[in-house]
Write a protein that holds these residues in place. Structure first.
Motif, PDB file in Angstrom:
ATOM      1  N   PRO A  79       0.799  -1.231   0.000  1.00  0.00           N
ATOM      2  CA  PRO A  79       0.000   0.000   0.000  1.00  0.00           C
ATOM      3  C   PRO A  79       0.833   1.283   0.000  1.00  0.00           C
ATOM      4  CG  PRO A  79      -0.992  -1.611   1.462  1.00  0.00           C
ATOM      5  CD  PRO A  79       0.313  -2.201   1.010  1.00  0.00           C
ATOM      6  N   ALA A  80       1.857   1.353   0.828  1.00  0.00           N
ATOM      7  CA  ALA A  80       2.643   2.575   0.907  1.00  0.00           C
ATOM      8  C   ALA A  80       3.357   2.905  -0.405  1.00  0.00           C
ATOM      9  CB  ALA A  80       3.677   2.457   2.026  1.00  0.00           C
ATOM     10  N   ASP A  81       3.590   1.894  -1.246  1.00  0.00           N
ATOM     11  CA  ASP A  81       4.270   2.128  -2.522  1.00  0.00           C
ATOM     12  C   ASP A  81       3.427   2.964  -3.476  1.00  0.00           C
ATOM     13  OD1 ASP A  81       6.525   0.607  -1.790  1.00  0.00           O
ATOM     14  OD2 ASP A  81       5.514  -1.253  -2.383  1.00  0.00           O
ATOM     15  N   VAL A  82       2.108   3.018  -3.238  1.00  0.00           N
ATOM     16  CA  VAL A  82       1.230   3.826  -4.097  1.00  0.00           C
ATOM     17  C   VAL A  82       0.467   4.873  -3.285  1.00  0.00           C
ATOM     18  CG1 VAL A  82       0.976   2.121  -5.928  1.00  0.00           C
ATOM     19  CG2 VAL A  82      -0.530   1.999  -3.938  1.00  0.00           C
ATOM     20  N   GLY A  83       0.975   5.197  -2.102  1.00  0.00           N
ATOM     21  CA  GLY A  83       0.405   6.286  -1.325  1.00  0.00           C
ATOM     22  C   GLY A  83      -0.791   5.944  -0.481  1.00  0.00           C
ATOM     23  N   LEU A  84      -0.996   4.660  -0.165  1.00  0.00           N
ATOM     24  CA  LEU A  84      -2.138   4.259   0.650  1.00  0.00           C
ATOM     25  C   LEU A  84      -1.687   3.749   2.008  1.00  0.00           C
ATOM     26  CD1 LEU A  84      -4.306   2.214  -1.892  1.00  0.00           C
ATOM     27  CD2 LEU A  84      -4.555   4.605  -1.255  1.00  0.00           C
ATOM     28  N   LYS A  85      -2.588   3.865   2.979  1.00  0.00           N
ATOM     29  CA  LYS A  85      -2.376   3.278   4.295  1.00  0.00           C
ATOM     30  C   LYS A  85      -3.425   2.215   4.497  1.00  0.00           C
ATOM     31  CE  LYS A  85      -3.656   5.440   8.027  1.00  0.00           C
ATOM     32  NZ  LYS A  85      -3.718   6.436   9.129  1.00  0.00           N
ATOM     33  N   GLU A  86      -3.013   1.029   4.898  1.00  0.00           N
ATOM     34  CA  GLU A  86      -3.960  -0.069   5.091  1.00  0.00           C
ATOM     35  C   GLU A  86      -4.986   0.300   6.149  1.00  0.00           C
ATOM     36  OE1 GLU A  86      -4.013  -4.840   6.089  1.00  0.00           O
ATOM     37  OE2 GLU A  86      -2.134  -3.816   5.618  1.00  0.00           O
ATOM     38  N   GLU A  87      -6.271   0.050   5.836  1.00  0.00           N
ATOM     39  CA  GLU A  87      -7.342   0.354   6.777  1.00  0.00           C
ATOM     40  C   GLU A  87      -7.543  -0.792   7.749  1.00  0.00           C
ATOM     41  OE1 GLU A  87     -10.951   1.904   5.361  1.00  0.00           O
ATOM     42  OE2 GLU A  87     -10.040   3.118   3.795  1.00  0.00           O
ATOM     43  N   ASN A  88      -8.001  -0.443   8.920  1.00  0.00           N
ATOM     44  CA  ASN A  88      -8.289  -1.415   9.970  1.00  0.00           C
ATOM     45  C   ASN A  88      -9.711  -1.935   9.776  1.00  0.00           C
ATOM     46  OD1 ASN A  88      -8.726  -2.878  12.264  1.00  0.00           O
ATOM     47  ND2 ASN A  88      -8.258  -1.210  13.706  1.00  0.00           N
ATOM     48  N   PRO A  89      -9.891  -3.240   9.535  1.00  0.00           N
ATOM     49  CA  PRO A  89     -11.241  -3.777   9.347  1.00  0.00           C
ATOM     50  C   PRO A  89     -12.180  -3.479  10.510  1.00  0.00           C
ATOM     51  CG  PRO A  89      -9.601  -5.413   8.729  1.00  0.00           C
ATOM     52  CD  PRO A  89      -8.857  -4.279   9.393  1.00  0.00           C
ATOM     53  N   ASP A  90     -11.642  -3.388  11.745  1.00  0.00           N
ATOM     54  CA  ASP A  90     -12.472  -3.118  12.911  1.00  0.00           C
ATOM     55  C   ASP A  90     -12.932  -1.661  12.968  1.00  0.00           C
ATOM     56  OD1 ASP A  90     -12.230  -5.719  13.753  1.00  0.00           O
ATOM     57  OD2 ASP A  90     -10.408  -5.309  14.904  1.00  0.00           O
TER      58      ASP A  90
END
Length: 288
Positions: A79-90
Motif C-alpha cells: 500500500p505505501a508504494d502507491v500512497g495508501l495506508k492499510e485500513e483497519n477492518p475493525d
C-alpha cells in the motif's frame, strides 16, 4: 472547482468500466481512503516503465518474460508504494451519507468505491480501486483486454466466468426476455493480501468478473489496452443465472463440466446501485 471535479468524475467513470449511464456518485463527501506521505519507493515508476515498454494499443500480451516480470514486480507492491495506508477492518464504521451511524453499520451501503487514476494512455491504464466492506463491482467484462490485479490490503471475493466456446446462445422464450449466453465458472474464491497477482486474458482467466469486498480492501489494476468505446472496447454488465432453468434439456453444451460449473449470462443496463467516486493519487511521483 466543481467543473474540474465533475470532469474527473466523468474520466473515472469512463476509464473504470466504460459505463455510459450516469452513476449516483457521492460527490459531496471526502474519500474514505487514507493517504500517507510519499515514500522514496520507485516501484510505481518501475511499473510504469515496464508497461510503457511492453504494451501497445493493438497487440494482446501473451505469456512472455516481460509479462512474468510485470507479475513479479506487482507481487512486491505494498500500500505505501502507491500512497495508501492499510485500513483497519475493525474501524469500518459504516459511515453513510447521513454521517456516523452510532447504532449499527446499516448505512454502509452509502459508501462508494473510490477510483484512483494513476496513468492512462491507449496502450494501458494504471489505477487503484478502494473498497469499503460489502461494496460490490457487479459482473462485467473486459472485451479484448488483459487485466493484472494486485490486492494491496484486505480480502476480496472474486467470482469470474469465461465464455464457452463455441458460443452457445439461447433466445428468450417469452417476448421481451433478453437472450442468454453460456459461460463457465473460472474463479469463485476469497483473495486476501498478501497474495500473488491475478491475471485474466480476453478469453481465459475469468474475463467476466464480480468483486465483493469482504473487508476494506484496495486493488491495483493494470488494464491493457485501455477501454475505448470507439474501437468496441466498452464494458457490459451481466446477470448470471443457474444453468438448469435455461437448459435445452440434453446437456450437450456442457462439454466435460458439471452443471454447477456453468451459468447463463444476460446483458443488463449499468446497475443503479453502483457507487463510485474519484480519489487523488498521492503516492510517489511518476515521471511520464
Amino acid at each position: 472547482m466543481f467543473s474540474k471535479f465533475y470532469q474527473a468524475t466523468d474520466k473515472a467513470r469512463r476509464i473504470l468500466l466504460g459505463a455510459r449511464k450516469n452513476w449516483p456518485f457521492a460527490v459531496y463527501f471526502r474519500s474514505h481512503v487514507n493517504m500517507v506521505e510519499q515514500s522514496p519507493s520507485t516501484k510505481v515508476q518501475a511499473l510504469y516503465d515496464l508497461c510503457k515498454n511492453t504494451f501497445t494499443p493493438s497487440e494482446i500480451p501473451s505469456s512472455s518474460p516481460a509479462i512474468n516480470k510485470l507479475c513479479s514486480l506487482l507481487d512486491t507492491v505494498r500500500p505505501a508504494d502507491v500512497g495508501l495506508k492499510e485500513e483497519n477492518p475493525d474501524d469500518d464504521r459504516g459511515h453513510g451519507i447521513f454521517g456516523l451511524n452510532r447504532l449499527s453499520r446499516a448505512a454502509r451501503w452509502a459508501q462508494p468505491i473510490t477510483y484512483i487514476d494513476i496513468y492512462e494512455c491507449d496502450s494501458f491504464t494504471m489505477c487503484i480501486f478502494c473498497f469499503p466492506t460489502s461494496s460490490v463491482i457487479p459482473l462485467h467484462d473486459h472485451p479484448g483486454m488483459t487485466v493484472f490485479s494486485k490486492i494491496l490490503y484486505g480480502s476480496l471475493h472474486v467470482k469470474a466466468y469465461d465464455w464457452v466456446e463455441p458460443t452457445c446462445i439461447l433466445e428468450g422464450k417469452e417476448s421481451g426476455n433478453p437472450p442468454v449466453k453460456l459461460a463457465k465458472l473460472a474463479v469463485d474464491k476469497v483473495l486476501t493480501a498478501p497474495c500473488g497477482t491475478s491475471i485474466l486474458y480476453p478469453k481465459s482467466g475469468g474475463n467476466l468478473h464480480c468483486f465483493t469486498a469482504v473487508t476494506p480492501c484496495a486493488v491495483l489494476d493494470i488494464l491493457t489496452p485501455s477501454y475505448r468505446e470507439d474501437v468496441g472496447r466498452k464494458c457490459s454488465y451481466y446477470h448470471d443465472y443457474p444453468y438448469s432453468p435455461f437448459s435445452s434439456g440434453n446437456g450437450s453444451e456442457l462439454g466435460d463440466g458439471k452443471e454447477e460449473d456453468y451459468a447463463w449470462l444476460a446483458e443488463i443496463e449499468t446497475p443503479d446501485n453502483l457507487y463510485m467516486r474519484p480519489g487523488i493519487y498521492t503516492g510517489p511521483a511518476v515521471n511520464f
